[in-house]
Design a protein around this motif. Structure first.
Motif, PDB file in Angstrom:
ATOM      1  N   UNK A 116       0.958  -1.155  -0.007  1.00 32.25           N
ATOM      2  CA  UNK A 116      -0.103   0.176   0.113  1.00 32.25           C
ATOM      3  C   UNK A 116       0.876   1.172   0.059  1.00 32.25           C
ATOM      4  N   UNK A 117       0.753   2.194  -0.822  1.00 34.13           N
ATOM      5  CA  UNK A 117       1.445   3.578  -0.998  1.00 34.13           C
ATOM      6  C   UNK A 117       0.449   4.638  -0.223  1.00 34.13           C
ATOM      7  N   UNK A 118       1.055   4.978   0.858  1.00 33.28           N
ATOM      8  CA  UNK A 118       0.413   6.238   1.379  1.00 33.28           C
ATOM      9  C   UNK A 118       0.833   7.562   0.713  1.00 33.28           C
ATOM     10  N   UNK A 119      -0.046   8.383   0.167  1.00 38.59           N
ATOM     11  CA  UNK A 119       0.287   9.666  -0.313  1.00 38.59           C
ATOM     12  C   UNK A 119      -0.039  10.933   0.108  1.00 38.59           C
ATOM     13  N   UNK A 120       0.837  11.681   0.407  1.00 39.10           N
ATOM     14  CA  UNK A 120       0.383  12.979   1.358  1.00 39.10           C
ATOM     15  C   UNK A 120       0.808  14.201   0.326  1.00 39.10           C
ATOM     16  N   UNK A 121       0.310  15.443   0.104  1.00 37.44           N
ATOM     17  CA  UNK A 121       0.854  16.398  -0.676  1.00 37.44           C
ATOM     18  C   UNK A 121       2.075  17.131   0.047  1.00 37.44           C
ATOM     19  N   UNK A 122       3.021  17.340  -0.990  1.00 34.24           N
ATOM     20  CA  UNK A 122       4.111  18.287  -0.634  1.00 34.24           C
ATOM     21  C   UNK A 122       4.057  19.625  -1.422  1.00 34.24           C
ATOM     22  N   UNK A 123       3.180  20.437  -0.654  1.00 23.93           N
ATOM     23  CA  UNK A 123       3.049  21.742  -1.286  1.00 23.93           C
ATOM     24  C   UNK A 123       1.667  21.664  -2.038  1.00 23.93           C
ATOM     25  N   UNK A 124       1.099  23.272  -2.253  1.00 29.35           N
ATOM     26  CA  UNK A 124      -0.160  23.408  -2.752  1.00 29.35           C
ATOM     27  C   UNK A 124      -0.449  22.869  -4.395  1.00 29.35           C
ATOM     28  N   UNK A 125       0.792  22.935  -5.037  1.00 30.26           N
ATOM     29  CA  UNK A 125       0.604  22.575  -6.471  1.00 30.26           C
ATOM     30  C   UNK A 125       0.793  21.045  -6.679  1.00 30.26           C
ATOM     31  N   UNK A 126       0.928  20.201  -5.775  1.00 32.52           N
ATOM     32  CA  UNK A 126       0.927  18.742  -5.684  1.00 32.52           C
ATOM     33  C   UNK A 126      -0.409  18.320  -6.334  1.00 32.52           C
ATOM     34  N   UNK A 127      -0.255  17.152  -7.150  1.00 32.20           N
ATOM     35  CA  UNK A 127      -1.533  16.766  -7.702  1.00 32.20           C
ATOM     36  C   UNK A 127      -2.508  16.005  -6.728  1.00 32.20           C
ATOM     37  N   UNK A 128      -1.698  15.524  -5.532  1.00 30.97           N
ATOM     38  CA  UNK A 128      -2.313  14.997  -4.399  1.00 30.97           C
ATOM     39  C   UNK A 128      -3.383  15.827  -3.796  1.00 30.97           C
ATOM     40  N   UNK A 129      -2.770  17.053  -3.719  1.00 28.09           N
ATOM     41  CA  UNK A 129      -3.626  18.062  -3.129  1.00 28.09           C
ATOM     42  C   UNK A 129      -4.700  18.591  -3.681  1.00 28.09           C
ATOM     43  N   UNK A 130      -4.830  18.433  -5.004  1.00 22.02           N
ATOM     44  CA  UNK A 130      -5.997  18.565  -5.925  1.00 22.02           C
ATOM     45  C   UNK A 130      -7.011  17.296  -5.618  1.00 22.02           C
ATOM     46  N   UNK A 131      -6.542  16.263  -5.476  1.00 23.06           N
ATOM     47  CA  UNK A 131      -7.376  15.033  -5.022  1.00 23.06           C
ATOM     48  C   UNK A 131      -7.835  14.865  -3.746  1.00 23.06           C
ATOM     49  N   UNK A 132      -7.228  15.661  -2.964  1.00 21.98           N
ATOM     50  CA  UNK A 132      -7.688  15.830  -1.469  1.00 21.98           C
ATOM     51  C   UNK A 132      -8.898  16.942  -1.224  1.00 21.98           C
ATOM     52  N   UNK A 133      -8.774  17.815  -2.114  1.00 22.70           N
ATOM     53  CA  UNK A 133      -9.766  18.767  -2.124  1.00 22.70           C
ATOM     54  C   UNK A 133     -10.946  18.198  -2.528  1.00 22.70           C
ATOM     55  N   UNK A 134     -11.079  17.408  -3.594  1.00 26.62           N
ATOM     56  CA  UNK A 134     -12.392  16.615  -3.901  1.00 26.62           C
ATOM     57  C   UNK A 134     -12.807  15.566  -2.947  1.00 26.62           C
ATOM     58  N   UNK A 135     -11.830  14.985  -2.422  1.00 28.65           N
ATOM     59  CA  UNK A 135     -11.888  14.111  -1.283  1.00 28.65           C
ATOM     60  C   UNK A 135     -11.148  14.051  -0.068  1.00 28.65           C
ATOM     61  N   UNK A 136     -11.788  15.070   0.640  1.00 26.93           N
ATOM     62  CA  UNK A 136     -11.219  15.392   1.863  1.00 26.93           C
ATOM     63  C   UNK A 136     -10.821  14.508   2.853  1.00 26.93           C
ATOM     64  N   UNK A 137     -11.454  13.287   2.943  1.00 28.21           N
ATOM     65  CA  UNK A 137     -11.069  12.432   3.628  1.00 28.21           C
ATOM     66  C   UNK A 137     -10.234  11.250   3.265  1.00 28.21           C
ATOM     67  N   UNK A 138      -9.746  11.566   2.003  1.00 26.57           N
ATOM     68  CA  UNK A 138      -8.566  10.684   1.423  1.00 26.57           C
ATOM     69  C   UNK A 138      -9.358   9.625   0.486  1.00 26.57           C
ATOM     70  N   UNK A 139      -8.652   8.708   0.065  1.00 28.23           N
ATOM     71  CA  UNK A 139      -9.205   7.344  -0.747  1.00 28.23           C
ATOM     72  C   UNK A 139      -8.364   6.932  -1.694  1.00 28.23           C
TER      73      UNK A 139
END
Length: 198
Positions: A116-139
């Motif tokens: 399992x790969x846990x991903x957390x954004x590093x900076x506001x321009x991270x693509x993971x940041x955009x994903x978490x904006x749409x899915x605040x609880x993650x997924x």
């Protein structure tokens, strides 16, 4: 089913009773078998599931869940970022770099035959940041599948209408070539291909 004479008193009036017989086997007739054509050989082969990537709003809490609650084995935090270098056409040696704002923190949870790969954004321009904006609880963010030749796989898949998010493979978290396929062409799932020669 076979017809045999009944010896039961209640069924003597009947000429015969239809009952299943386990002592008599029906005669098998020869069948015609259709030969299956040999599978077409491809220049690349799909391998194992390498990992399932999960975007998390809190990396520490997610890591503790898999490590302490689930009693799993986790890696150290890996920091990944994409370096983009722009070279103006008419200017020599004038370089502009975009660094960690495009990156991601990663923790791997080892599961024996996959991860399992846990991903957390590093900076506001991270693509993971955009994903978490749409899915605040993650997924689940994407799945990663291994291929033995990523160049041939990308050529073959794009030729079949599967879009790639990258024009060519780049080096991923494991130091191996990777490429992402468009989720709309993969049943709604973002698919990462990672090259493993063996």
């Amino acid at each position: 089913m076979f017809y045999v004479r009944s010896t039961n008193f209640l069924a003597r009036s009947l000429s015969c009773v239809r009952v299943p017989s386990f002592d008599i086997l029906p005669t098998c007739r020869a069948r015609h078998f259709v030969s299956i054509p040999k599978t077409e050989s491809f220049p690349w082969k799909l391998g194992s599931l390498n990992h399932v990537a999960i975007a998390v709003p809190n990396l520490e809490n997610a890591t503790n869940f898999y490590k302490s609650v689930m009693k799993g084995t986790t890696s150290d935090v890996v920091v990944r970022f994409i370096i983009k270098i722009y070279i103006p056409f008419w200017v020599d040696f004038d370089l502009q770099k975009e660094l960690p704002e495009h990156g991601v923190y990663t923790v791997f949870v080892n599961l024996g035959n996959t991860k399992i790969e846990l991903l957390h954004p590093l900076g506001e321009k991270s693509p993971i940041e955009n994903f978490l904006k749409k899915n605040p609880n993650g997924g689940i963010h994407h799945i990663c599948l291994e291929v033995n030749d990523i160049g041939e796989a990308l050529k073959d898949l794009t030729g079949k209408g599967i879009r790639s998010l990258d024009a060519k493979p780049k080096i991923g978290a494991h130091g191996l070539p990777v490429v992402f396929l468009h989720p709309k062409d993969c049943g709604g799932v973002l698919v990462e291909l990672e090259e493993h020669k063996n």
